[in-house]
Design a protein around this motif. Structure first.
Motif, mmCIF file in Angstrom:
data_model
loop_
_atom_site.group_PDB
_atom_site.id
_atom_site.type_symbol
_atom_site.label_atom_id
_atom_site.label_comp_id
_atom_site.label_asym_id
_atom_site.label_seq_id
_atom_site.Cartn_x
_atom_site.Cartn_y
_atom_site.Cartn_z
ATOM 1 N N GLU A 180 0.259 -11.539 -5.365
ATOM 2 C CA GLU A 180 0.184 -11.549 -3.903
ATOM 3 C C GLU A 180 0.675 -10.252 -3.267
ATOM 4 O OE1 GLU A 180 -1.243 -14.171 -2.326
ATOM 5 O OE2 GLU A 180 -1.588 -14.945 -4.351
ATOM 6 N N PHE A 181 1.276 -9.357 -4.064
ATOM 7 C CA PHE A 181 1.800 -8.106 -3.509
ATOM 8 C C PHE A 181 0.622 -7.186 -3.208
ATOM 9 C CE2 PHE A 181 3.822 -3.910 -3.638
ATOM 10 C CZ PHE A 181 4.964 -4.142 -2.889
ATOM 11 N N GLU A 182 0.361 -6.965 -1.946
ATOM 12 C CA GLU A 182 -0.779 -6.172 -1.509
ATOM 13 C C GLU A 182 -0.459 -4.683 -1.531
ATOM 14 O OE1 GLU A 182 -3.905 -7.055 -0.523
ATOM 15 O OE2 GLU A 182 -3.489 -9.145 -1.072
ATOM 16 N N CYS A 183 -1.220 -3.941 -2.301
ATOM 17 C CA CYS A 183 -1.104 -2.489 -2.285
ATOM 18 C C CYS A 183 -2.301 -1.904 -3.014
ATOM 19 C CB CYS A 183 0.203 -2.020 -2.908
ATOM 20 S SG CYS A 183 0.290 -2.335 -4.644
ATOM 21 N N ARG A 184 -2.475 -0.600 -2.822
ATOM 22 C CA ARG A 184 -3.584 0.091 -3.477
ATOM 23 C C ARG A 184 -3.198 1.539 -3.725
ATOM 24 N NH1 ARG A 184 -7.206 0.075 1.981
ATOM 25 N NH2 ARG A 184 -6.071 1.766 2.928
ATOM 26 N N HIS A 185 -4.067 2.237 -4.398
ATOM 27 C CA HIS A 185 -3.835 3.643 -4.728
ATOM 28 C C HIS A 185 -3.419 4.421 -3.469
ATOM 29 C CE1 HIS A 185 -4.456 7.561 -6.561
ATOM 30 N NE2 HIS A 185 -5.095 7.897 -5.458
ATOM 31 N N GLY A 186 -2.339 5.196 -3.600
ATOM 32 C CA GLY A 186 -1.875 6.030 -2.498
ATOM 33 C C GLY A 186 -0.807 5.409 -1.629
ATOM 34 N N ASP A 187 -0.624 4.084 -1.718
ATOM 35 C CA ASP A 187 0.402 3.422 -0.907
ATOM 36 C C ASP A 187 1.803 3.819 -1.381
ATOM 37 O OD1 ASP A 187 -1.540 2.107 0.526
ATOM 38 O OD2 ASP A 187 -1.123 0.121 -0.323
ATOM 39 N N THR A 188 2.752 3.788 -0.473
ATOM 40 C CA THR A 188 4.157 4.015 -0.797
ATOM 41 C C THR A 188 4.843 2.665 -0.939
ATOM 42 O OG1 THR A 188 4.217 6.131 0.356
ATOM 43 C CG2 THR A 188 6.327 5.020 0.030
ATOM 44 N N VAL A 189 5.612 2.509 -2.015
ATOM 45 C CA VAL A 189 6.399 1.292 -2.224
ATOM 46 C C VAL A 189 7.821 1.686 -2.597
ATOM 47 C CG1 VAL A 189 4.443 -0.149 -2.895
ATOM 48 C CG2 VAL A 189 5.724 1.067 -4.636
ATOM 49 N N PHE A 190 8.722 0.756 -2.419
ATOM 50 C CA PHE A 190 10.126 0.963 -2.752
ATOM 51 C C PHE A 190 10.473 0.073 -3.935
ATOM 52 C CE2 PHE A 190 9.532 2.219 1.569
ATOM 53 C CZ PHE A 190 10.262 3.401 1.672
#
Length: 94
Positions: free
Chosen positions: A66-76
């Motif tokens: 369910e963790f939404e992210c894709r190439h180029g996103d910033t995450v911690f």
């Protein structure tokens, strides 16, 4: 396993700290490290993220699907301190 050296490992009393992908907590807002997603593998109930983390290098993290992210996103990213593996300068577990 992700192998981390430098300040983080020294703070844990080791030359190298090992952190498994499933022992990293991910957030879009706050965390110990900041990384950029280089690859996001959405595999149904799990998502594997390959991250370029500032000051650390490449890290692989596992989170729920369910963790939404894709190439180029910033995450911690924050490692679970109770699950850290510590190694000395010869690579022997401490």
């Amino acid at each position: 396993m992700n192998l981390v050296t430098g300040d983080y490992a020294r703070q844990k009393g080791a030359a190298t700290a090992g952190v498994r992908p499933e022992h990293l907590v991910l957030s879009k807002d706050t965390g110990l490290w900041q990384g950029k997603v280089t690859v996001a593998e959405h595999l149904g109930s799990d998502t594997f993220l390959h991250l370029d983390v500032q000051g650390i290098g490449p890290i692989t993290a596992r989170t729920d699907g369910e963790f939404e992210c894709r190439h180029g996103d910033t995450v911690f990213i924050t490692p679970d301190d109770s699950k850290i593996h510590r190694f000395d300068e010869k690579g022997i577990a401490i």
